[in-house]
Motif scaffolding. Structure first.
Motif, PDB file in Angstrom:
ATOM      1  N   LEU A 373       0.828  -1.216   0.000  1.00  0.00           N
ATOM      2  CA  LEU A 373       0.000   0.000   0.000  1.00  0.00           C
ATOM      3  C   LEU A 373       0.855   1.256   0.000  1.00  0.00           C
ATOM      4  O   LEU A 373       0.499   2.262  -0.638  1.00  0.00           O
ATOM      5  CB  LEU A 373      -0.942  -0.020   1.205  1.00  0.00           C
ATOM      6  N   ALA A 374       1.968   1.217   0.701  1.00  0.00           N
ATOM      7  CA  ALA A 374       2.876   2.373   0.692  1.00  0.00           C
ATOM      8  C   ALA A 374       3.422   2.600  -0.713  1.00  0.00           C
ATOM      9  O   ALA A 374       3.574   3.743  -1.156  1.00  0.00           O
ATOM     10  CB  ALA A 374       4.014   2.157   1.679  1.00  0.00           C
ATOM     11  N   ASP A 375       3.688   1.508  -1.427  1.00  0.00           N
ATOM     12  CA  ASP A 375       4.196   1.616  -2.788  1.00  0.00           C
ATOM     13  C   ASP A 375       3.143   2.186  -3.744  1.00  0.00           C
ATOM     14  O   ASP A 375       3.473   2.707  -4.807  1.00  0.00           O
ATOM     15  CB  ASP A 375       4.649   0.235  -3.274  1.00  0.00           C
ATOM     16  N   LEU A 376       1.872   2.096  -3.339  1.00  0.00           N
ATOM     17  CA  LEU A 376       0.789   2.675  -4.140  1.00  0.00           C
ATOM     18  C   LEU A 376       0.553   4.144  -3.799  1.00  0.00           C
ATOM     19  O   LEU A 376      -0.369   4.778  -4.326  1.00  0.00           O
ATOM     20  CB  LEU A 376      -0.505   1.883  -3.918  1.00  0.00           C
ATOM     21  N   GLY A 377       1.377   4.676  -2.899  1.00  0.00           N
ATOM     22  CA  GLY A 377       1.288   6.101  -2.580  1.00  0.00           C
ATOM     23  C   GLY A 377       0.507   6.421  -1.320  1.00  0.00           C
ATOM     24  O   GLY A 377       0.256   7.594  -1.031  1.00  0.00           O
ATOM     25  N   TYR A 378       0.128   5.407  -0.558  1.00  0.00           N
ATOM     26  CA  TYR A 378      -0.627   5.655   0.663  1.00  0.00           C
ATOM     27  C   TYR A 378       0.298   5.742   1.869  1.00  0.00           C
ATOM     28  O   TYR A 378       1.316   5.033   1.954  1.00  0.00           O
ATOM     29  CB  TYR A 378      -1.653   4.545   0.903  1.00  0.00           C
ATOM     30  N   ARG A 379      -0.067   6.590   2.793  1.00  0.00           N
ATOM     31  CA  ARG A 379       0.610   6.622   4.090  1.00  0.00           C
ATOM     32  C   ARG A 379      -0.062   5.569   4.962  1.00  0.00           C
ATOM     33  O   ARG A 379      -1.280   5.620   5.155  1.00  0.00           O
ATOM     34  CB  ARG A 379       0.488   8.020   4.708  1.00  0.00           C
ATOM     35  N   VAL A 380       0.707   4.636   5.455  1.00  0.00           N
ATOM     36  CA  VAL A 380       0.148   3.505   6.192  1.00  0.00           C
ATOM     37  C   VAL A 380       0.479   3.634   7.678  1.00  0.00           C
ATOM     38  O   VAL A 380       1.649   3.706   8.058  1.00  0.00           O
ATOM     39  CB  VAL A 380       0.681   2.165   5.650  1.00  0.00           C
ATOM     40  N   VAL A 381      -0.561   3.692   8.495  1.00  0.00           N
ATOM     41  CA  VAL A 381      -0.413   3.705   9.951  1.00  0.00           C
ATOM     42  C   VAL A 381      -0.728   2.298  10.448  1.00  0.00           C
ATOM     43  O   VAL A 381      -1.774   1.747  10.115  1.00  0.00           O
ATOM     44  CB  VAL A 381      -1.374   4.724  10.593  1.00  0.00           C
ATOM     45  N   THR A 382       0.175   1.711  11.211  1.00  0.00           N
ATOM     46  CA  THR A 382      -0.055   0.348  11.691  1.00  0.00           C
ATOM     47  C   THR A 382      -0.264   0.320  13.199  1.00  0.00           C
ATOM     48  O   THR A 382       0.330   1.116  13.939  1.00  0.00           O
ATOM     49  CB  THR A 382       1.116  -0.582  11.322  1.00  0.00           C
ATOM     50  N   VAL A 383      -1.123  -0.582  13.630  1.00  0.00           N
ATOM     51  CA  VAL A 383      -1.387  -0.792  15.058  1.00  0.00           C
ATOM     52  C   VAL A 383      -1.424  -2.295  15.330  1.00  0.00           C
ATOM     53  O   VAL A 383      -1.776  -3.086  14.454  1.00  0.00           O
ATOM     54  CB  VAL A 383      -2.726  -0.152  15.492  1.00  0.00           C
ATOM     55  N   ASP A 384      -1.077  -2.669  16.537  1.00  0.00           N
ATOM     56  CA  ASP A 384      -1.110  -4.075  16.937  1.00  0.00           C
ATOM     57  C   ASP A 384      -2.474  -4.400  17.524  1.00  0.00           C
ATOM     58  O   ASP A 384      -2.887  -3.803  18.526  1.00  0.00           O
ATOM     59  CB  ASP A 384      -0.006  -4.329  17.973  1.00  0.00           C
ATOM     60  N   VAL A 385      -3.200  -5.299  16.877  1.00  0.00           N
ATOM     61  CA  VAL A 385      -4.523  -5.716  17.366  1.00  0.00           C
ATOM     62  C   VAL A 385      -4.589  -7.251  17.459  1.00  0.00           C
ATOM     63  O   VAL A 385      -5.631  -7.855  17.260  1.00  0.00           O
ATOM     64  CB  VAL A 385      -5.664  -5.181  16.473  1.00  0.00           C
ATOM     65  N   SER A 386      -3.451  -7.861  17.772  1.00  0.00           N
ATOM     66  CA  SER A 386      -3.361  -9.324  17.744  1.00  0.00           C
ATOM     67  C   SER A 386      -4.358 -10.015  18.666  1.00  0.00           C
ATOM     68  O   SER A 386      -4.907 -11.075  18.312  1.00  0.00           O
ATOM     69  CB  SER A 386      -1.945  -9.768  18.114  1.00  0.00           C
ATOM     70  N   GLU A 387      -4.621  -9.433  19.843  1.00  0.00           N
ATOM     71  CA  GLU A 387      -5.554 -10.080  20.782  1.00  0.00           C
ATOM     72  C   GLU A 387      -6.983 -10.054  20.248  1.00  0.00           C
ATOM     73  O   GLU A 387      -7.766 -10.971  20.504  1.00  0.00           O
ATOM     74  CB  GLU A 387      -5.477  -9.411  22.153  1.00  0.00           C
ATOM     75  N   PHE A 388      -7.317  -9.036  19.493  1.00  0.00           N
ATOM     76  CA  PHE A 388      -8.660  -8.946  18.910  1.00  0.00           C
ATOM     77  C   PHE A 388      -8.774  -9.837  17.674  1.00  0.00           C
ATOM     78  O   PHE A 388      -9.854 -10.364  17.378  1.00  0.00           O
ATOM     79  CB  PHE A 388      -8.981  -7.489  18.576  1.00  0.00           C
TER      80      PHE A 388
END
Length: 403
Positions: A373-388
């Motif tokens: 997605l970053a390569d497509l020009g988007y700014r990507v914000v990531t969060v950890d939601v592993s428990e959910f």
């Protein structure tokens, strides 16, 4: 793309301007007409002003209420507001005149009331209709523009229940959930939304509902309309009460899916005016039918999509800001339904939250998708939601965005 619903403060200020200025126009026009027809004397002007003052103030209040309820959005709504407001305000004006004179109400006063409504006050009533249709509607539109506020970007969230680990699961094996880590991850998710400019509003915690943190399933927003769902899992149906109260307090119109229809918000994917709805274990045909009946008059097209390999449609696909639908191919049964479809390399990469026209929120468990997605020009914000994710949740499930 729908314009965000005006805030209550903005609608109230526009309504006050519409109601009081329209009533002032009516008051001035009626007093001037009778002033000229009565010889244009100073005493007549004072007497006429005093006679119509109570009615005009009453009209201002009634038209303000009508404007706040949306009457001035249409010409017929404005006409009704003017007619009903004019008659009611005239009656209140006569009533005030009788009461303020110290005269007890009598048959004579009743006769005077009806005579006035059909005589002296008739010009006032006609003026109210004409002014509502002309000045009122113009003022309503202009006042909304003058009082334009910065569109609110609201994210509704709900704190995790202490019983989170007991949440419903369908397609996964149950594994231990770290409640303390889940709380930390939820805080991080909320902080990420706030950092992106969302006004984060908490819906009251529902500790007796293990799945209540997945607030997306309880309500779907379409412009200024909030559709309260009918969750497919019976254990979740009590979650909607507080959510309904919250969206109503924000000034949104409210519609509801009624049993025997079932609909989970996680099954609803909006792409422009097309609404894809997953027909799976939590959403049934009757729920889709009811949603279609609600949305069709608003210009939306509802497209039903069979879902068998995952809990919800949005567990399988979501959409990028440009409308491209993304999904993990092994779980997407009917990619051709979506028009523009982009395969992502990870299961958890199929779920994104649109933050803006050029930014998305993604689970940190999908690093390859983040790179794509970053390569497509988007700014990507990531969060950890592993428990959910252990409970078939994803980044979209944990909030409802209102723009």
């Amino acid at each position: 793309m729908h314009t965000p619903a005006p805030s209550f403060a903005r609608r109230l200020s526009a309504s006050l301007i519409t109601g009081f200025v329209t009533a002032l126009v009516v008051h001035a026009a009626v007093v001037l007409m009778y002033f000229v027809s009565n010889g244009a004397s100073g005493e007549a002007l004072v007497a006429l002003n005093n006679y119509f003052l109570a009615a005009s103030l009453s009209l201002a209040v009634l038209l303000t209420i009508a404007a706040l309820l949306g009457a001035f959005r249409t010409w017929w709504g404005a006409a009704i507001a003017g007619l009903v407001g004019g008659i009611a305000a005239s009656a209140l004006g006569v009533l005030y005149a009788v009461v303020s004179s110290g005269t007890a109400w009598s048959d004579q006063a009743t006769a005077f009331l009806f005579t006035s409504l059909a005589g002296t006050s008739l010009v006032f009533e006609v003026g109210a209709v004409v002014a509502a249709l002309t000045a009122g509607r113009a003022l309503w539109k202009a006042a909304l523009s003058w009082s334009r506020d910065v569109p609110r970007r609201i994210a509704l969230v709900r704190p995790p229940s202490s019983r989170l680990a007991e949440g419903e699961i369908t397609h996964l094996e149950r594994v231990p959930v770290d409640a303390e880590l889940a709380e930390t991850q939820w805080d991080g998710y909320v902080a990420a939304l706030a950092a992106e400019g969302f006004e984060v509003l908490d819906v009251a915690a529902a500790d007796d509902h293990p799945d209540s943190v997945f607030i997306e399933d309880t309500v779907v927003i379409f412009g200024d309309l909030a559709v309260i769902t009918s969750p497919g899992a019976e254990s979740r149906r009590g979650e909607i009460t507080d959510v309904r109260e919250t969206v109503a307090s924000l000034g949104l119109r409210v519609a509801e899916i009624a049993e025997p229809g079932t609909l989970d918000g996680g099954d609803v994917l909006k792409v422009g005016t097309t609404v894809y709805v997953g027909r799976g274990g939590r959403t049934n045909g009757e729920g889709i039918r009811q949603l279609r009946a609600i949305l069709s008059p608003l210009g939306y097209t509802v497209v039903a999509v069979p879902v068998k390999k995952a809990l919800h449609l949005k567990s399988v696909v979501t959409a990028l800001p440009d409308g491209t639908v993304i999904g993990y191919p092994k779980l997407v049964e009917h990619p051709g339904v979506f028009g523009r479809f982009l395969a992502v390399p990870e299961e958890h990469g199929s779920a994104v939250v649109v933050l803006s026209d050029d930014a998305v929120l993604l689970s940190s468990s999908a690093p390859k998708t983040a790179t794509l997605l970053a390569d497509l020009g988007y700014r990507v914000v990531t969060v950890d939601v592993s428990e959910f994710e252990k409970l078939e949740g994803c980044v979209t499930c944990l909030s409802v965005r209102i723009r």
